[in-house]
Design an enzyme around this catalytic site. Structure first.
Site, short mmCIF file in Angstrom:
data_model
loop_
_atom_site.label_atom_id
_atom_site.label_comp_id
_atom_site.label_asym_id
_atom_site.label_seq_id
_atom_site.Cartn_x
_atom_site.Cartn_y
_atom_site.Cartn_z
N TYR A 71 -3.80 -0.58 -4.43
CA TYR A 71 -4.36 -1.59 -3.53
C TYR A 71 -5.81 -1.23 -3.16
CZ TYR A 71 -5.02 -3.94 1.04
OH TYR A 71 -5.51 -4.69 2.09
N SER A 95 -11.34 -4.03 2.68
CA SER A 95 -10.49 -3.15 3.51
C SER A 95 -11.09 -1.75 3.58
CB SER A 95 -9.10 -3.04 2.89
OG SER A 95 -8.33 -2.08 3.59
#
Ligand code: NAP
Length: 246
Positions: free
Chosen positions: A152, A139
């Site tokens: 995250y 990501s």
């Protein structure tokens, strides 16, 4: 040539885009995730739409005993695996994760530890055979730690670094490793989140991922303009960055 491809986290929005792009090309798919009903719906949709093979594997990546079962099933199978796509992910709740170890651990394990442990096993088979490919979805959140999602983000950053090292190890054995860094994509993970911009269509993202894999790319941002956005964000001096509310 038709390939046999395992998709981990196959029910994810982005993985569905990848699955459609692969099935459209006539590849045979093995779809793995926890939700049996969703897997069955996806598999039958792909079979009807593209006339291709689509099997399902119900598994929880957090249960290492299930890694053994999955690997044994693949080894016992007469058809070899050509490639693996890993789209498993869990955004979680940053504020809760900051205060509760269980939520933090879940985010760290689902996004990094558990997929890396499973990919180690699959990569070893490809390395010994001298062929195969692995596509892992990291990501843009892993490119720089931000107050709004650093738990995250740190797991995704760790996964991206893992994939980079795996690529470095496997390149000499004829195995391609592609790291994918999506920006915001319209999936269940981002549904209803405030403050999102430039949100991409998961079907277009899936097609871009498959094309990059076919071209033998090492790392992509999807959509591509995120490479520029992230290079600007990475270039902000830490003394300034730490004062921003990102
Ligand atoms: N959407 C975005 O904006 C965005 C941006 C950057 C990166 N990403 C990354 O891209 C990937 C796909 O994202 P998405 O938005 O398409 O995700 P999503 O729709 O939320 O799907 C998450 C996937 O992970 C699977 N999964 C979660 N926990 C699991 C577990 N314990 N065992 C096995 N499978 C598990 C889920 O399957 P089951 O629930 O059926 O098990 C599902 O297939 C993720 O790695 C995500 O972090 C997404």
């Amino acid at each position: 040539m038709s390939e046999r491809i395992l998709i981990l986290g196959a029910t994810s929005g982005i993985a569905r885009g990848v699955a459609h792009a692969l099935a459209r090309r006539g590849h045979r798919l093995l779809l793995a995730a926890r939700d049996r009903d969703e897997l069955e719906r996806l598999a039958s949709d792909l079979r009807i739409r593209y006339g291709t093979e689509a099997g399902i594997i119900v598994f929880d990546v957090l249960d290492e005993a299930q890694h053994d079962v999955l690997c044994a099933a693949l080894e016992g199978d007469s058809q070899a695996l050509d490639g693996v796509v890993c789209a498993i992910g869990y955004l979680g709740d940053q504020e809760r994760a900051f205060r509760e170890a269980d939520e933090a651990r879940r985010i760290m394990r689902i996004n990094y530890e558990a997929p890396a442990l499973l990919l180690n096993r699959l990569a070893a088979v490809f390395e010994a055979r001298g062929s195969g490919w692995i596509t892992g979805i990291a990501s843009v959140a892993g490119d720089r730690g931000r107050q709004s999602n650093f738990i995250y983000g740190s797991a995704k950053g760790g996964f991206a670094l893992y994939l980079q090292g795996l690529r470095n190890r496997l390149a000499r054995h004829g195995v391609q490793v592609l790291t994918v860094k999506p920006g915001f994509v319209d999936t269940a993970m981002t549904w209803g989140l405030p403050g999102l911009f430039l949100v991409a269509d998961p079907m277009k993202v899936g097609e871009a991922i498959v094309r990059a894999r076919e071209k033998g790319r090492n790392e992509i941002y999807v959509p591509g303009f995120w490479r520029l956005i992230m290079s600007i964000i990475r270039s902000i001096p830490e003394a300034v960055f730490k004062r921003l509310s990102l």
